[in-house]
Scaffold this motif. Sequence first.
Motif, mmCIF file in Angstrom:
data_model
loop_
_atom_site.group_PDB
_atom_site.id
_atom_site.type_symbol
_atom_site.label_atom_id
_atom_site.label_comp_id
_atom_site.label_asym_id
_atom_site.label_seq_id
_atom_site.Cartn_x
_atom_site.Cartn_y
_atom_site.Cartn_z
ATOM 1 N N ALA A 1 77.343 81.893 68.563
ATOM 2 C CA ALA A 1 78.647 82.491 68.248
ATOM 3 C C ALA A 1 79.604 81.465 67.635
ATOM 4 C CB ALA A 1 79.252 83.083 69.523
ATOM 5 N N HIS A 2 79.359 80.178 67.966
ATOM 6 C CA HIS A 2 80.219 79.128 67.414
ATOM 7 C C HIS A 2 79.573 78.406 66.243
ATOM 8 C CE1 HIS A 2 82.292 79.907 71.236
ATOM 9 N NE2 HIS A 2 83.364 79.556 70.557
ATOM 10 N N GLY A 3 78.583 79.052 65.629
ATOM 11 C CA GLY A 3 78.091 78.547 64.349
ATOM 12 C C GLY A 3 76.759 77.841 64.368
ATOM 13 N N ALA A 4 76.159 77.633 65.557
ATOM 14 C CA ALA A 4 74.851 76.986 65.600
ATOM 15 C C ALA A 4 73.787 77.919 65.029
ATOM 16 C CB ALA A 4 74.495 76.600 67.030
ATOM 17 N N ILE A 5 72.774 77.316 64.403
ATOM 18 C CA ILE A 5 71.680 78.085 63.799
ATOM 19 C C ILE A 5 70.476 77.991 64.737
ATOM 20 C CG2 ILE A 5 70.153 78.258 61.794
ATOM 21 C CD1 ILE A 5 72.504 76.546 60.366
ATOM 22 N N ILE A 6 70.074 79.132 65.286
ATOM 23 C CA ILE A 6 69.017 79.148 66.296
ATOM 24 C C ILE A 6 67.669 79.412 65.626
ATOM 25 C CG2 ILE A 6 68.253 80.152 68.483
ATOM 26 C CD1 ILE A 6 71.013 78.751 68.614
ATOM 27 N N ASP A 7 66.715 78.547 65.916
ATOM 28 C CA ASP A 7 65.358 78.680 65.355
ATOM 29 C C ASP A 7 64.385 78.941 66.502
ATOM 30 O OD1 ASP A 7 62.830 78.369 64.312
ATOM 31 O OD2 ASP A 7 63.072 76.229 63.829
ATOM 32 N N ARG A 8 63.907 80.172 66.579
ATOM 33 C CA ARG A 8 62.997 80.528 67.684
ATOM 34 C C ARG A 8 61.533 80.413 67.284
ATOM 35 N NH1 ARG A 8 65.110 82.727 72.708
ATOM 36 N NH2 ARG A 8 67.317 83.139 72.438
ATOM 37 N N SER A 9 61.276 79.816 66.142
ATOM 38 C CA SER A 9 59.880 79.691 65.698
ATOM 39 C C SER A 9 59.251 78.373 66.129
ATOM 40 C CB SER A 9 59.818 79.805 64.170
ATOM 41 O OG SER A 9 60.342 78.621 63.573
ATOM 42 N N VAL A 10 60.010 77.563 66.867
ATOM 43 C CA VAL A 10 59.487 76.256 67.269
ATOM 44 C C VAL A 10 58.314 76.438 68.234
ATOM 45 C CG1 VAL A 10 60.023 74.145 68.553
ATOM 46 C CG2 VAL A 10 61.700 75.117 66.973
ATOM 47 N N ALA A 11 57.213 75.799 67.912
ATOM 48 C CA ALA A 11 56.036 75.872 68.790
ATOM 49 C C ALA A 11 55.690 74.469 69.272
ATOM 50 C CB ALA A 11 54.858 76.480 68.038
ATOM 51 N N LEU A 12 55.514 74.337 70.555
ATOM 52 C CA LEU A 12 55.119 73.045 71.123
ATOM 53 C C LEU A 12 53.896 73.290 72.019
ATOM 54 C CD1 LEU A 12 58.695 71.775 72.125
ATOM 55 C CD2 LEU A 12 57.292 70.800 70.326
ATOM 56 N N PRO A 13 52.762 73.672 71.417
ATOM 57 C CA PRO A 13 51.623 74.097 72.253
ATOM 58 C C PRO A 13 51.070 72.992 73.153
ATOM 59 C CG PRO A 13 50.993 73.946 69.927
ATOM 60 C CD PRO A 13 52.484 73.813 69.983
ATOM 61 N N ALA A 14 50.975 71.770 72.644
ATOM 62 C CA ALA A 14 50.396 70.713 73.483
ATOM 63 C C ALA A 14 51.320 70.339 74.636
ATOM 64 C CB ALA A 14 50.069 69.478 72.640
ATOM 65 N N ALA A 15 52.624 70.609 74.460
ATOM 66 C CA ALA A 15 53.564 70.271 75.527
ATOM 67 C C ALA A 15 53.238 71.010 76.820
ATOM 68 C CB ALA A 15 54.997 70.579 75.087
ATOM 69 N N SER A 16 52.540 72.138 76.696
ATOM 70 C CA SER A 16 52.168 72.866 77.912
ATOM 71 C C SER A 16 51.135 72.097 78.732
ATOM 72 C CB SER A 16 51.628 74.257 77.557
ATOM 73 O OG SER A 16 50.457 74.128 76.786
ATOM 74 N N ALA A 17 50.503 71.092 78.112
ATOM 75 C CA ALA A 17 49.562 70.239 78.852
ATOM 76 C C ALA A 17 50.227 68.953 79.331
ATOM 77 C CB ALA A 17 48.361 69.904 77.967
ATOM 78 N N ALA A 18 51.561 68.899 79.223
ATOM 79 C CA ALA A 18 52.261 67.648 79.534
ATOM 80 C C ALA A 18 52.147 67.266 81.007
ATOM 81 C CB ALA A 18 53.734 67.762 79.139
ATOM 82 N N LEU A 19 52.120 68.261 81.888
ATOM 83 C CA LEU A 19 52.106 67.943 83.317
ATOM 84 C C LEU A 19 50.853 67.139 83.704
ATOM 85 C CD1 LEU A 19 54.243 68.591 85.517
ATOM 86 C CD2 LEU A 19 52.718 70.399 86.296
ATOM 87 N N PRO A 20 49.646 67.611 83.360
ATOM 88 C CA PRO A 20 48.475 66.774 83.665
ATOM 89 C C PRO A 20 48.502 65.422 82.947
ATOM 90 C CG PRO A 20 47.818 68.790 82.512
ATOM 91 C CD PRO A 20 49.244 68.957 82.899
ATOM 92 N N VAL A 21 48.996 65.391 81.705
ATOM 93 C CA VAL A 21 49.074 64.108 80.999
ATOM 94 C C VAL A 21 49.944 63.134 81.798
ATOM 95 C CG1 VAL A 21 49.967 62.948 78.935
ATOM 96 C CG2 VAL A 21 48.649 65.065 78.707
ATOM 97 N N TYR A 22 51.097 63.643 82.239
ATOM 98 C CA TYR A 22 52.023 62.798 82.993
ATOM 99 C C TYR A 22 51.407 62.336 84.309
ATOM 100 C CZ TYR A 22 56.177 61.381 85.586
ATOM 101 O OH TYR A 22 57.093 60.665 86.323
ATOM 102 N N TYR A 23 50.755 63.273 85.019
ATOM 103 C CA TYR A 23 50.242 62.907 86.337
ATOM 104 C C TYR A 23 48.925 62.140 86.260
ATOM 105 C CZ TYR A 23 54.147 64.649 88.845
ATOM 106 O OH TYR A 23 55.423 64.770 89.334
ATOM 107 N N LEU A 24 48.488 61.834 85.051
ATOM 108 C CA LEU A 24 47.445 60.814 84.873
ATOM 109 C C LEU A 24 48.056 59.482 84.453
ATOM 110 C CD1 LEU A 24 44.755 63.097 83.306
ATOM 111 C CD2 LEU A 24 44.577 61.849 85.462
ATOM 112 N N ILE A 25 48.955 59.532 83.458
ATOM 113 C CA ILE A 25 49.511 58.281 82.931
ATOM 114 C C ILE A 25 50.443 57.612 83.950
ATOM 115 C CG2 ILE A 25 51.082 57.326 81.190
ATOM 116 C CD1 ILE A 25 49.867 59.298 79.177
ATOM 117 N N ALA A 26 51.375 58.381 84.519
ATOM 118 C CA ALA A 26 52.358 57.754 85.419
ATOM 119 C C ALA A 26 51.709 57.161 86.675
ATOM 120 C CB ALA A 26 53.468 58.751 85.773
ATOM 121 N N PRO A 27 50.843 57.874 87.375
ATOM 122 C CA PRO A 27 50.200 57.239 88.534
ATOM 123 C C PRO A 27 49.302 56.063 88.154
ATOM 124 C CG PRO A 27 50.074 59.622 88.726
ATOM 125 C CD PRO A 27 50.552 59.316 87.330
#
Lengths: 491, 95
Positions: free
Chosen positions: A292-318
């Motif tokens: 409403a205040h002028g921002a342009i919303i793009d709903r086509s953004v796809a981040l498919p690999a990001a859905s695997a981020a949790l296992p990636v994190y819980y391997l790398i961080a530990p």
Amino acid sequence: MPLDASHLDLTAHEHAAHLRAGTYTSRALTEATLARIHAQDGALNAYITFTDDLALAEADAADARLAAGDAGPLTGVPVAVKDLLSTQGIQTTAASKMLEGFVPIIDCTVVQRLKDAGAVIVGKTNLDEFAMGSSTEHSAFGPTHNPWDLDRVPGGSSGGSAATVASRGVPLSLGTDTGGSIRQPAALCGIVGLKPTYGRVSRFGVVAFASSLEQVGPFARDAEDAAHLLGAIAGLDPMDSTSAPVAVPDYTERFGRGLDGLRVGVPEAFFGDGLDDDVRAAIEQAIADLQAHGAIIDRSVALPAASAALPVYYLIAPSEASANLARYDGVKYGFSVTDGRSVEDEMAQTRGRGFGAEVKRRIMLGTYALSAGYYDAYYLKAQKVRTLIKREFEAALATNDVILTPTSPSVAFRLGEKVDDPYAMYLNDLYTIPVNIAGNPALSLPCGLSQGLPVGMQLIGRPFEESTLLGASHAYEQVTDWHRRTPPPLG
Amino acid sequence: MALTADEVRYIAKLARVALTDAEVDRLGGELSTILGHFQVLNDIDTSDVPPTAQSFDLHNVERADVTRPSQPLEQVLLNAPRREDGYFRVRGVLD
């Protein structure tokens, strides 16, 4: 006009104006702040150590600088720091029995920079042990409570830093963020929290957890305060070879530009199963307000690999943690078992008894992922998926200025609700973890209330473009008042 | 995939963490559950993807090779649980 209780609710930039105008001194502000955070701590348990003597000495030094006209935006302003940051001569515990009584012989770089800026350090805040957790329940010093509802968690791991800012104990604090440990507690406590770009802020002297992921960053009640605190701590440090040789801008440089034309990517994958309906509704309202205040919303953004981020994190961080925490052997400092059968037995017993359950769980997980026969299947695979996640963020931010997501799938949950289910606890960081893996900057800012509890939205930016995130947040604050909502008074 | 108690004890030995029998039991279940969630990574094709160790590549960060004073011995030993004659003391490695 002397200091009164209402002044303690002011932001850091408002304090700075009063200090320069001589409305009150830093000593008066510091004494009143110390009285308030001591009084609040029976309910909150936000602090492990109070640093009254240091704070009063720094306040007097700040008053001298103010009188001499040598004051910056933080001079004389009270700040709390997470008890993961080494402070010379002051106990630094990482909320672990392993480090109880440990007194560093140096200041970490960010604390040194705070002191150089004239900030007044009032205490060391509670956290999940070694920053491993999402609720501050994994602290050897007891859990921190959320000021909005004392039966609920403040988030974590930087829960103490978030709770004391939200309760108007201090205007500013520092936390660390390895997988969401600044942004998630900021969301659950209704304040602003920013994870800088990897390499933006020195990690020298910060108790290490996962070295390729973590950054120190600010908690504040608005974007302007966060900008000033980030500006004070950011920049190259010869003592941290992973700190970036990138110039530090004025982080308020994009204030006043409004929202018109701001390109906002919204990845639908971050709005799927597991997101609470109330949080979804608040985020959708925020998106509508931005549009409403002028921002342009793009709903086509796809981040498919990001859905695997949790296992990636819980391997790398530990994995990184299992290496970083190898230093706790009971020989050089900290908790030590001295009546074992052999040197190896003493080390194993020191670690078995000194570390809490979550820390042991992660050391075991990391040791397993790095062990012979499993390295390729787990650690190396995770590092390759990390590359894909990083590439996805680069692509999404090539056509958008920021990516907007919920910060956390739910509002603050009840103490004890998830502490016995490690994987349920890990899911709290579903939306924040991908950003640490990619290395980008991100912040959380208040954008709603659900049944009286704060909701936060996350803005993710391009590397080293924290100014864009802060500018967008500042513009949003001009057209909404969520950042001004306060929890009920304590006691 | 399920970790056996012997596997948990072997990892604990590698990590130098003494565990009680109750901890071995509990960690076996918890780690098996967590590792089970990680199987989704196998569905992602990474055949031509290089690994990333750190998000923004900085290479060969060097400093000038100049001498400077080290921390005073008393400071270095300040937090030592056991010390003797200016050294950290540990139990004998060889009997």
